[in-house]
Design an enzyme around this catalytic site. Structure first.
Site, short mmCIF file in Angstrom:
data_model
loop_
_atom_site.label_atom_id
_atom_site.label_comp_id
_atom_site.label_asym_id
_atom_site.label_seq_id
_atom_site.Cartn_x
_atom_site.Cartn_y
_atom_site.Cartn_z
N GLY A 14 0.82 -1.20 0.00
CA GLY A 14 0.00 0.00 0.00
C GLY A 14 0.86 1.25 0.00
N PHE A 15 0.28 2.36 0.44
CA PHE A 15 0.99 3.64 0.42
C PHE A 15 2.25 3.59 1.27
CE2 PHE A 15 -3.32 5.00 -0.72
CZ PHE A 15 -3.05 5.77 -1.84
N GLU A 171 -18.27 10.48 0.14
CA GLU A 171 -17.93 10.45 -1.28
C GLU A 171 -18.82 9.48 -2.04
OE1 GLU A 171 -13.25 11.77 -0.67
OE2 GLU A 171 -13.77 9.66 -0.94
#
Length: 435
Positions: A14-15, A171
């Site tokens: 991941g990040f 969102e």
């Protein structure tokens, strides 16, 4: 690399994991990245896949491609199931990998607060598979409503419930409202997609609770302008394939999406009995990101529990990337016999989008909303996408969506029959087929 070089293993692409790997590019180490999937995923845009704005390949990039120019790095496609800190071994589902230094960046998963039985009826949004499944359910709901003759069933199919009003829930709600009001309006003949109900339920007193009260209030106003029904102070107490219970009331819906909570990766529990976890299951680490009771093990990202300047470090991608780079720096310092350095989080602000030209931002004490916040959100997300191709495609897709109010990724994959039949009374099903 010489076999005598220290072996650094990173669990999770991941990040945080990718940032750590890149930061070790010129370090005198052998690096192994382990992930159970072969791609790095840009999770902040998963909801765009789930709402048919983007394709899965637009927000994902193969880990091998990301690290292919990094000569000291290799990649293993495998699932880490436990860690033996005494022997310095990562146990995989089908093997094991030894390490000298370990960086655990395995992230988080869904949390249903003890109600795992809700998973089938209310999928969460953490992986590409989740996004494609939610997209399938959303699009099938409109298709089922188009065929239905019973008005009550049409209403149930065209009611979409999102549980949890954090960034993902907000969102998602905004994107679903835009689909129904602006994208699908000319695609159906029997139903009017603009009549769909998009309901956002939050147990707490306001949406986006981690943001400022000003941004929270602005986000709620922008959601309501899009036609989203926002319900706060109403915890959900039951979920099934026909709807939810909240605040003592029943809400019928055939499409429920979970965005209410996350749980730390279970890998943290395998680090040993002496390793302390917080209430969310995250590993409590030292200020240098090392685990106190585990030799040469760093934990970063959503799995790490750490404070900076007296405040908890949030579970956001910028924090994970900063932690990844810092852990890599401390690994290099340990190899060179130097003391580790404490981690300090640099808060660059928080952004959340509601819809086209609608967003909120908390940056450097400023509370922005509307078009300005949306443009900032757009720039930040494009900037952090990995790979030129991803950035170019996303820019083109968003430009097309903005100008034409169209979403080209409205594809239903998989078998739709089980969902059409889910909870359906046989007599209603016959009426649908005979229409």
């Amino acid at each position: 690399m010489a076999s005598s070089a220290k072996h650094v293993v990173i669990i999770g692409g991941g990040f945080g994991g990718i940032a750590a790997a890149r930061a070790l590019k010129h370090a005198p180490v052998r690096l192994t990245m382990i992930d159970r999937r072969n791609h790095h995923l840009f999770q902040p845009l998963l909801y765009q896949v789930a709402t048919a704005a983007l394709n899965p390949s637009d927000i994902a990039s193969p880990i091998r491609r990301i690290l292919r120019r990094q000569g000291n790095a290799s990649v293993i496609l495998g699932e880490a199931v436990s860690i033996d800190t005494r022997r310095k071994i990562v146990q995989l589902a089908d093997g094991e990998v030894a390490y000298d230094y370990l960086i655990v960046a395995s992230g988080a998963t869904h949390s249903y607060f003890g109600h795992d039985e809700w998973l089938e009826a209310a999928p969460g949004l953490k992986t590409l598979e989740d996004a494609v499944e939610i997209r399938r359910r959303v699009l099938v709901a409109y298709e089922a409503a188009e065929r239905e003759v019973d008005a009550a069933e049409v209403a149930n199919w065209m009611t979409f419930v999102i549980i949890g009003a954090g960034p993902t829930g907000v969102e998602m709600a905004g994107a679903l409202a835009e689909i129904s009001r602006r994208v699908l309006e000319r695609d159906f003949r029997t139903i009017d997609p603009g009549n769909a109900r998009i309901i956002l339920i939050e147990a707490g007193p306001r949406v986006l609770p981690a943001m400022s009260p000003e941004s929270s209030a602005s986000a709620r106003r922008q959601l309501e302008r899009l036609g989203v029904e926002v319900i706060t102070d109403s915890p959900v107490t039951a979920v099934d394939d026909r709807g939810v219970m909240h605040g003592g009331a029943r809400l019928d819906s055939r499409t429920v999406i979970w965005a209410a909570g996350v749980a730390a990766s279970p890998l943290g529990k395998t680090l040993g009995a002496d390793v302390k976890l917080d209430r969310a299951g995250r590993v409590i680490v030292n200020q240098d990101l090392l685990v106190p009771a585990a030799d040469s093990v760093f934990v970063i990202g959503d799995l790490a529990s750490i404070s900076s300047d007296g405040k908890p470090v949030p579970g956001l991608s910028p924090a994970a990337m900063q932690e990844g780079r810092h852990a890599a720096r401390n690994v290099t310092r340990l190899i060179h016999g130097e003391p580790t350095l404490p981690f300090h989080y640099r808060d660059k602000g928080t952004l959340a989008t509601i819809g086209k030209a609608a967003a909120v931002a908390d940056i450097a004490g400023l509370h922005l909303s509307g078009l300005v916040a949306w443009l900032m959100w757009l720039f930040v997300h494009i900037f952090f996408l990995i790979g030129f191709r991803n950035r170019f495609i996303v820019i083109v897709e968003w430009a097309w969506t903005y100008v034409r109010n169209d979403r080209g990724a409205r594809l239903i994959t998989g078998n739709v029959e089980p969902m059409l039949e889910r909870g359906e009374k046989p007599e209603n099903r016959k009426r649908m087929l005979s229409k």
